[in-house]
Design a protein around this motif. Structure first.
Motif, PDB file in Angstrom:
ATOM      1  N   VAL A   1       9.651  45.264  18.867  1.00  0.00           N
ATOM      2  CA  VAL A   1       9.215  46.556  19.385  1.00  0.00           C
ATOM      3  C   VAL A   1       8.177  47.234  18.503  1.00  0.00           C
ATOM      4  O   VAL A   1       7.674  48.303  18.828  1.00  0.00           O
ATOM      5  CB  VAL A   1      10.401  47.515  19.635  1.00  0.00           C
ATOM      6  N   GLY A   2       7.850  46.611  17.372  1.00  0.00           N
ATOM      7  CA  GLY A   2       6.801  47.136  16.506  1.00  0.00           C
ATOM      8  C   GLY A   2       7.257  48.221  15.551  1.00  0.00           C
ATOM      9  O   GLY A   2       6.425  48.986  15.047  1.00  0.00           O
ATOM     10  N   LEU A   3       8.552  48.306  15.286  1.00  0.00           N
ATOM     11  CA  LEU A   3       9.044  49.304  14.339  1.00  0.00           C
ATOM     12  C   LEU A   3       8.984  48.805  12.898  1.00  0.00           C
ATOM     13  O   LEU A   3       9.182  49.573  11.971  1.00  0.00           O
ATOM     14  CB  LEU A   3      10.498  49.696  14.674  1.00  0.00           C
ATOM     15  N   GLU A   4       8.747  47.503  12.740  1.00  0.00           N
ATOM     16  CA  GLU A   4       8.703  46.908  11.408  1.00  0.00           C
ATOM     17  C   GLU A   4       7.534  45.955  11.349  1.00  0.00           C
ATOM     18  O   GLU A   4       7.232  45.265  12.321  1.00  0.00           O
ATOM     19  CB  GLU A   4      10.008  46.151  11.140  1.00  0.00           C
TER      20      GLU A   4
ATOM     21  N   ALA B   1      16.636  43.197  12.704  1.00  0.00           N
ATOM     22  CA  ALA B   1      15.293  42.959  12.166  1.00  0.00           C
ATOM     23  C   ALA B   1      14.388  42.310  13.218  1.00  0.00           C
ATOM     24  O   ALA B   1      13.211  42.674  13.337  1.00  0.00           O
ATOM     25  CB  ALA B   1      15.365  42.092  10.920  1.00  0.00           C
ATOM     26  N   GLN B   2      14.917  41.372  13.986  1.00  0.00           N
ATOM     27  CA  GLN B   2      14.126  40.720  15.029  1.00  0.00           C
ATOM     28  C   GLN B   2      13.738  41.722  16.119  1.00  0.00           C
ATOM     29  O   GLN B   2      12.616  41.703  16.617  1.00  0.00           O
ATOM     30  CB  GLN B   2      14.904  39.549  15.630  1.00  0.00           C
ATOM     31  N   LYS B   3      14.669  42.606  16.489  1.00  0.00           N
ATOM     32  CA  LYS B   3      14.363  43.634  17.488  1.00  0.00           C
ATOM     33  C   LYS B   3      13.289  44.588  16.968  1.00  0.00           C
ATOM     34  O   LYS B   3      12.392  44.974  17.707  1.00  0.00           O
ATOM     35  CB  LYS B   3      15.618  44.425  17.857  1.00  0.00           C
TER      36      LYS B   3
ATOM     37  N   ASP C   1      19.926  58.494  16.396  1.00  0.00           N
ATOM     38  CA  ASP C   1      20.507  58.038  15.133  1.00  0.00           C
ATOM     39  C   ASP C   1      19.773  56.834  14.555  1.00  0.00           C
ATOM     40  O   ASP C   1      20.193  56.265  13.555  1.00  0.00           O
ATOM     41  CB  ASP C   1      21.992  57.728  15.298  1.00  0.00           C
ATOM     42  N   GLY C   2      18.669  56.427  15.197  1.00  0.00           N
ATOM     43  CA  GLY C   2      17.877  55.302  14.716  1.00  0.00           C
ATOM     44  C   GLY C   2      18.309  53.952  15.260  1.00  0.00           C
ATOM     45  O   GLY C   2      17.650  52.947  15.012  1.00  0.00           O
ATOM     46  N   SER C   3      19.399  53.926  16.011  1.00  0.00           N
ATOM     47  CA  SER C   3      19.853  52.659  16.580  1.00  0.00           C
ATOM     48  C   SER C   3      18.989  52.286  17.782  1.00  0.00           C
ATOM     49  O   SER C   3      18.268  53.120  18.339  1.00  0.00           O
ATOM     50  CB  SER C   3      21.330  52.735  16.981  1.00  0.00           C
TER      51      SER C   3
END
Length: 84
Positions: free
Chosen positions: A79-82, A73-75, A13-15
């Motif tokens: 993890v490099g998703l943003e 946002a920090q997570k 679910d993207g979480s």
């Protein structure tokens, strides 16, 4: 090799889910079979997007707690998703 792993999973679910284990492959398999954490049971499949290894359980558990305190946002940056 460090035996204690802190990991972040991206759920279907993207979480994001953060956990601790001594056997990452086994633990991810448990999550995907629905016998892992209650949180991930309805959110499979899950995929490891980040992990860190530690020599001591206490260091790993402290890092797990610290990651869990981060905002979404920090997570994502961690993890490099943003992009930063």
């Amino acid at each position: 090799m460090a035996a204690h792993v802190v990991y972040v999973l991206e759920c279907a679910d993207g979480s994001l889910y953060t956990g601790y284990t001594t056997d990452l492959e086994r633990r991810v398999d448990e999550h995907n079979r629905g016998v892992g954490a209650k949180y991930t049971r309805g959110r499979t499949p899950v995929e490891v997007v980040y992990s860190e290894r530690y020599e001591s359980k206490s260091a790993a558990m402290s890092r797990e707690y610290a990651i869990k305190q981060l905002t979404r946002a920090q997570k994502e940056r961690l993890v490099g998703l943003e992009e930063a």
